[in-house]
Scaffold this motif. Structure first.
Motif, PDB file in Angstrom:
ATOM      1  N   ASP A 118      54.922  39.016  30.171  1.00  0.00           N
ATOM      2  CA  ASP A 118      53.960  38.108  30.797  1.00  0.00           C
ATOM      3  C   ASP A 118      52.830  38.992  31.306  1.00  0.00           C
ATOM      4  OD1 ASP A 118      52.577  36.609  32.892  1.00  0.00           O
ATOM      5  OD2 ASP A 118      54.215  35.155  32.790  1.00  0.00           O
ATOM      6  N   TYR A 119      51.594  38.655  30.960  1.00  0.00           N
ATOM      7  CA  TYR A 119      50.477  39.526  31.305  1.00  0.00           C
ATOM      8  C   TYR A 119      50.212  39.609  32.804  1.00  0.00           C
ATOM      9  CZ  TYR A 119      49.418  40.022  26.358  1.00  0.00           C
ATOM     10  OH  TYR A 119      49.497  40.328  25.015  1.00  0.00           O
ATOM     11  N   MET A 120      50.819  38.732  33.596  1.00  0.00           N
ATOM     12  CA  MET A 120      50.696  38.820  35.046  1.00  0.00           C
ATOM     13  C   MET A 120      51.840  39.628  35.664  1.00  0.00           C
ATOM     14  SD  MET A 120      49.034  38.109  37.811  1.00  0.00           S
ATOM     15  CE  MET A 120      47.909  36.717  37.822  1.00  0.00           C
ATOM     16  N   CYS A 121      52.883  39.912  34.895  1.00  0.00           N
ATOM     17  CA  CYS A 121      54.109  40.525  35.418  1.00  0.00           C
ATOM     18  C   CYS A 121      53.890  41.998  35.772  1.00  0.00           C
ATOM     19  CB  CYS A 121      55.218  40.384  34.381  1.00  0.00           C
ATOM     20  SG  CYS A 121      56.656  41.437  34.659  1.00  0.00           S
ATOM     21  N   PRO A 122      54.043  42.387  37.047  1.00  0.00           N
ATOM     22  CA  PRO A 122      53.827  43.787  37.425  1.00  0.00           C
ATOM     23  C   PRO A 122      54.843  44.734  36.792  1.00  0.00           C
ATOM     24  CG  PRO A 122      54.712  42.531  39.272  1.00  0.00           C
ATOM     25  CD  PRO A 122      54.372  41.541  38.213  1.00  0.00           C
ATOM     26  N   GLY A 157      51.781  32.435  40.098  1.00  0.00           N
ATOM     27  CA  GLY A 157      51.279  33.615  40.795  1.00  0.00           C
ATOM     28  C   GLY A 157      49.818  33.895  40.540  1.00  0.00           C
ATOM     29  N   SER A 158      49.038  32.870  40.144  1.00  0.00           N
ATOM     30  CA  SER A 158      47.622  33.120  39.853  1.00  0.00           C
ATOM     31  C   SER A 158      46.692  32.116  40.538  1.00  0.00           C
ATOM     32  CB  SER A 158      47.375  33.128  38.344  1.00  0.00           C
ATOM     33  OG  SER A 158      47.802  31.913  37.739  1.00  0.00           O
ATOM     34  N   GLN A 159      47.121  31.618  41.692  1.00  0.00           N
ATOM     35  CA  GLN A 159      46.269  30.777  42.535  1.00  0.00           C
ATOM     36  C   GLN A 159      45.701  29.567  41.799  1.00  0.00           C
ATOM     37  OE1 GLN A 159      43.308  33.421  44.231  1.00  0.00           O
ATOM     38  NE2 GLN A 159      44.778  34.391  45.591  1.00  0.00           N
ATOM     39  N   GLY A 160      46.521  28.995  40.934  1.00  0.00           N
ATOM     40  CA  GLY A 160      46.127  27.755  40.266  1.00  0.00           C
ATOM     41  C   GLY A 160      45.342  27.936  38.984  1.00  0.00           C
ATOM     42  N   THR A 161      45.034  29.167  38.571  1.00  0.00           N
ATOM     43  CA  THR A 161      44.241  29.358  37.354  1.00  0.00           C
ATOM     44  C   THR A 161      45.088  29.422  36.089  1.00  0.00           C
ATOM     45  OG1 THR A 161      44.276  31.800  37.274  1.00  0.00           O
ATOM     46  CG2 THR A 161      42.638  30.748  38.724  1.00  0.00           C
ATOM     47  N   LYS A 162      46.430  29.433  36.251  1.00  0.00           N
ATOM     48  CA  LYS A 162      47.353  29.495  35.117  1.00  0.00           C
ATOM     49  C   LYS A 162      47.040  30.704  34.225  1.00  0.00           C
ATOM     50  CE  LYS A 162      48.415  24.557  35.064  1.00  0.00           C
ATOM     51  NZ  LYS A 162      48.528  23.315  34.267  1.00  0.00           N
ATOM     52  N   TYR A 163      46.927  31.847  34.870  1.00  0.00           N
ATOM     53  CA  TYR A 163      46.559  33.056  34.130  1.00  0.00           C
ATOM     54  C   TYR A 163      47.591  33.414  33.070  1.00  0.00           C
ATOM     55  CZ  TYR A 163      45.451  37.879  33.008  1.00  0.00           C
ATOM     56  OH  TYR A 163      45.159  39.029  32.322  1.00  0.00           O
ATOM     57  N   MET A 189      44.720  44.620  27.843  1.00  0.00           N
ATOM     58  CA  MET A 189      45.139  43.604  28.814  1.00  0.00           C
ATOM     59  C   MET A 189      45.942  44.230  29.940  1.00  0.00           C
ATOM     60  SD  MET A 189      43.986  40.517  28.273  1.00  0.00           S
ATOM     61  CE  MET A 189      45.168  39.309  28.909  1.00  0.00           C
ATOM     62  N   PHE A 190      46.779  45.215  29.624  1.00  0.00           N
ATOM     63  CA  PHE A 190      47.557  45.862  30.678  1.00  0.00           C
ATOM     64  C   PHE A 190      46.763  46.940  31.402  1.00  0.00           C
ATOM     65  CE2 PHE A 190      51.208  43.861  28.548  1.00  0.00           C
ATOM     66  CZ  PHE A 190      51.798  43.295  29.673  1.00  0.00           C
ATOM     67  N   GLN A 191      45.853  47.585  30.726  1.00  0.00           N
ATOM     68  CA  GLN A 191      44.988  48.535  31.421  1.00  0.00           C
ATOM     69  C   GLN A 191      44.104  47.828  32.452  1.00  0.00           C
ATOM     70  OE1 GLN A 191      42.865  50.615  28.310  1.00  0.00           O
ATOM     71  NE2 GLN A 191      44.559  52.047  27.919  1.00  0.00           N
ATOM     72  N   ASN A 192      43.853  46.554  32.233  1.00  0.00           N
ATOM     73  CA  ASN A 192      43.032  45.755  33.153  1.00  0.00           C
ATOM     74  C   ASN A 192      43.860  44.672  33.838  1.00  0.00           C
ATOM     75  OD1 ASN A 192      39.963  46.547  32.515  1.00  0.00           O
ATOM     76  ND2 ASN A 192      41.115  46.584  30.595  1.00  0.00           N
ATOM     77  N   GLN A 193      45.148  44.898  33.963  1.00  0.00           N
ATOM     78  CA  GLN A 193      46.029  43.862  34.508  1.00  0.00           C
ATOM     79  C   GLN A 193      45.683  43.534  35.961  1.00  0.00           C
ATOM     80  OE1 GLN A 193      50.187  44.863  35.197  1.00  0.00           O
ATOM     81  NE2 GLN A 193      50.843  42.828  34.531  1.00  0.00           N
ATOM     82  N   PRO A 194      45.522  42.254  36.264  1.00  0.00           N
ATOM     83  CA  PRO A 194      45.277  41.853  37.658  1.00  0.00           C
ATOM     84  C   PRO A 194      46.567  41.910  38.466  1.00  0.00           C
ATOM     85  CG  PRO A 194      45.477  39.920  36.286  1.00  0.00           C
ATOM     86  CD  PRO A 194      45.552  41.101  35.355  1.00  0.00           C
ATOM     87  N   GLY A 200      43.623  36.277  38.644  1.00  0.00           N
ATOM     88  CA  GLY A 200      43.698  36.857  37.300  1.00  0.00           C
ATOM     89  C   GLY A 200      42.314  37.026  36.686  1.00  0.00           C
ATOM     90  N   LEU A 201      42.296  37.494  35.463  1.00  0.00           N
ATOM     91  CA  LEU A 201      41.029  37.651  34.752  1.00  0.00           C
ATOM     92  C   LEU A 201      40.520  36.281  34.318  1.00  0.00           C
ATOM     93  CD1 LEU A 201      42.009  40.640  32.397  1.00  0.00           C
ATOM     94  CD2 LEU A 201      41.101  40.741  34.730  1.00  0.00           C
ATOM     95  N   ASP A 202      39.204  36.067  34.417  1.00  0.00           N
ATOM     96  CA  ASP A 202      38.676  34.809  33.907  1.00  0.00           C
ATOM     97  C   ASP A 202      38.527  34.898  32.380  1.00  0.00           C
ATOM     98  OD1 ASP A 202      36.220  36.135  33.324  1.00  0.00           O
ATOM     99  OD2 ASP A 202      35.392  35.586  35.271  1.00  0.00           O
ATOM    100  N   ASP A 203      38.267  33.765  31.758  1.00  0.00           N
ATOM    101  CA  ASP A 203      38.241  33.722  30.291  1.00  0.00           C
ATOM    102  C   ASP A 203      37.141  34.602  29.711  1.00  0.00           C
ATOM    103  OD1 ASP A 203      40.394  32.031  30.307  1.00  0.00           O
ATOM    104  OD2 ASP A 203      39.272  30.212  29.840  1.00  0.00           O
ATOM    105  N   ASP A 204      36.007  34.661  30.385  1.00  0.00           N
ATOM    106  CA  ASP A 204      34.924  35.497  29.868  1.00  0.00           C
ATOM    107  C   ASP A 204      35.317  36.972  29.871  1.00  0.00           C
ATOM    108  OD1 ASP A 204      33.250  33.389  29.320  1.00  0.00           O
ATOM    109  OD2 ASP A 204      32.154  33.515  31.213  1.00  0.00           O
ATOM    110  N   THR A 205      36.045  37.396  30.901  1.00  0.00           N
ATOM    111  CA  THR A 205      36.505  38.788  30.954  1.00  0.00           C
ATOM    112  C   THR A 205      37.512  39.055  29.845  1.00  0.00           C
ATOM    113  OG1 THR A 205      36.158  38.856  33.353  1.00  0.00           O
ATOM    114  CG2 THR A 205      37.600  40.537  32.398  1.00  0.00           C
ATOM    115  N   ILE A 206      38.409  38.103  29.618  1.00  0.00           N
ATOM    116  CA  ILE A 206      39.374  38.268  28.524  1.00  0.00           C
ATOM    117  C   ILE A 206      38.650  38.359  27.188  1.00  0.00           C
ATOM    118  CG2 ILE A 206      41.284  37.173  27.288  1.00  0.00           C
ATOM    119  CD1 ILE A 206      42.155  35.936  29.946  1.00  0.00           C
ATOM    120  N   LYS A 207      37.648  37.519  26.991  1.00  0.00           N
ATOM    121  CA  LYS A 207      36.877  37.578  25.746  1.00  0.00           C
ATOM    122  C   LYS A 207      36.168  38.920  25.598  1.00  0.00           C
ATOM    123  CE  LYS A 207      34.994  33.457  26.512  1.00  0.00           C
ATOM    124  NZ  LYS A 207      34.172  32.240  26.347  1.00  0.00           N
ATOM    125  N   GLY A 208      35.754  39.498  26.713  1.00  0.00           N
ATOM    126  CA  GLY A 208      35.166  40.821  26.664  1.00  0.00           C
ATOM    127  C   GLY A 208      36.158  41.871  26.198  1.00  0.00           C
TER     128      GLY A 208
END
Length: 300
Positions: A118-122, A157-163, A189-194, A200-208
């Protein structure tokens, strides 16, 4: 000849009482009719409001819930298999209702590494930071394949954004439209893991990050991310992972992330010790001569 006195003054007491009763009756009837009209107006207004609410809710549901479509191409096992030189195995997408198919493994000397993450999983972040470099070396040389299963268990664990769901959907978009860049995208994705419990990262950041990974078909991937094209698949594949069985292994199901399997055997060692994971791979594959090379070293 009249005296000019009011007419009701000439009425008897009983007549006056009867006239008062009749007047009161008329007033009560007028009030009853008024109450009926008001009630009808109120009910009609409430009906309009209820219908408007139902229509609004229906429109929201229809606009946010899409019918289940095919899963992403190249993820018939619910994961994407990355092989030598980071080239992905190609497969058709799963159709709705189909069960995942275990990826074929032909060479017992090639370590088959599978990671449910899971990309949010520490803890997934710890495993990736520790082992990404050495797994990448093995995969690049053809000594191992890695099969990555993005799932969504930490939306809370992403404050409602469903990261977790958004990031897994983005990973599926890359797998579908630019599979050979999946490894690079996953690494970024893991180098920039929130941190957990952030938005979490917004969609524009993920697209970047998709662009930074060198992905092809960027317009299609961007639309796929914006539209949540594979969100239904993310939900289904997550459910399959949590309920089991996991194809191609005796491990029953995913009970937490990361779940790491090597040739079907679950790794339960340290997430922060690259040598521990390397030793496990050596043990599972069977001998030092048939173990992925070069010798793993802890990540800096």
């Amino acid at each position: 000849m009249t005296s000019g006195r009011p007419q009701d003054a000439r009425m008897s007491k009983n007549e006056r009482r009867e006239a008062a009763r009749e007047k009161a009756k008329q007033l009560r009837e007028q009030q009853r009719k008024k109450d009926i009209r008001n009630r009808a107006i109120l009910i009609g207004s409430l009906s309009v409001v209820v219908v408007a609410i139902i229509v609004g809710v229906t429109l929201v549901i229809v606009s946010t819930l899409k019918p289940a479509g095919p899963g992403p191409a190249n993820m018939a096992s619910d994961g994407i298999v990355i092989g030598e030189n980071f080239v992905a195995q190609t497969t058709p997408g799963l159709q709705p209702g189909e069960s995942p198919v275990a990826a074929a493994t032909s060479d017992p000397n090639v370590a088959d590494i599978r990671v449910y993450l899971d990309y949010m999983c520490p803890y997934c972040g710890q495993f990736e930071a520790t082992n990404n470099e050495q797994i990448g070396q093995w995969v690049s040389s053809g000594a191992a394949t890695v099969e990555i299963h993005p799932i969504s268990i930490l939306d809370r664990g992403s404050q409602g954004t469903k990261y977790s769901t958004r990031s897994a959907n983005a990973a599926a978009c890359v797998a579908n439209y630019s599979p050979d860049q999946f490894w690079a995208f996953n690494t970024l994705m893991f180098q920039n893991q929130p941190e957990e419990n952030t938005s979490g990262l917004d969609d524009d950041t993920i697209k970047g990050l998709v662009s930074q990974a060198g992905a092809q078909n960027l317009d299609q991937i961007d639309s796929c991310i914006d539209d949540g094209e594979f969100k239904s698949w993310v939900a289904d594949s997550t459910s399959r992972a949590l309920q089991g069985p996991l194809p191609g292994t005796s491990e029953e199901k995913v009970t937490g992330t990361p779940t790491v399997l090597v040739n079907g055997q679950k790794y339960s060692g340290s997430l922060t010790d690259a040598n521990a994971f390397s030793a496990f791979v050596v043990q599972v594959v069977g001998s030092a001569e048939s173990t992925p090379t070069p010798t793993p070293v802890p990540a800096g």
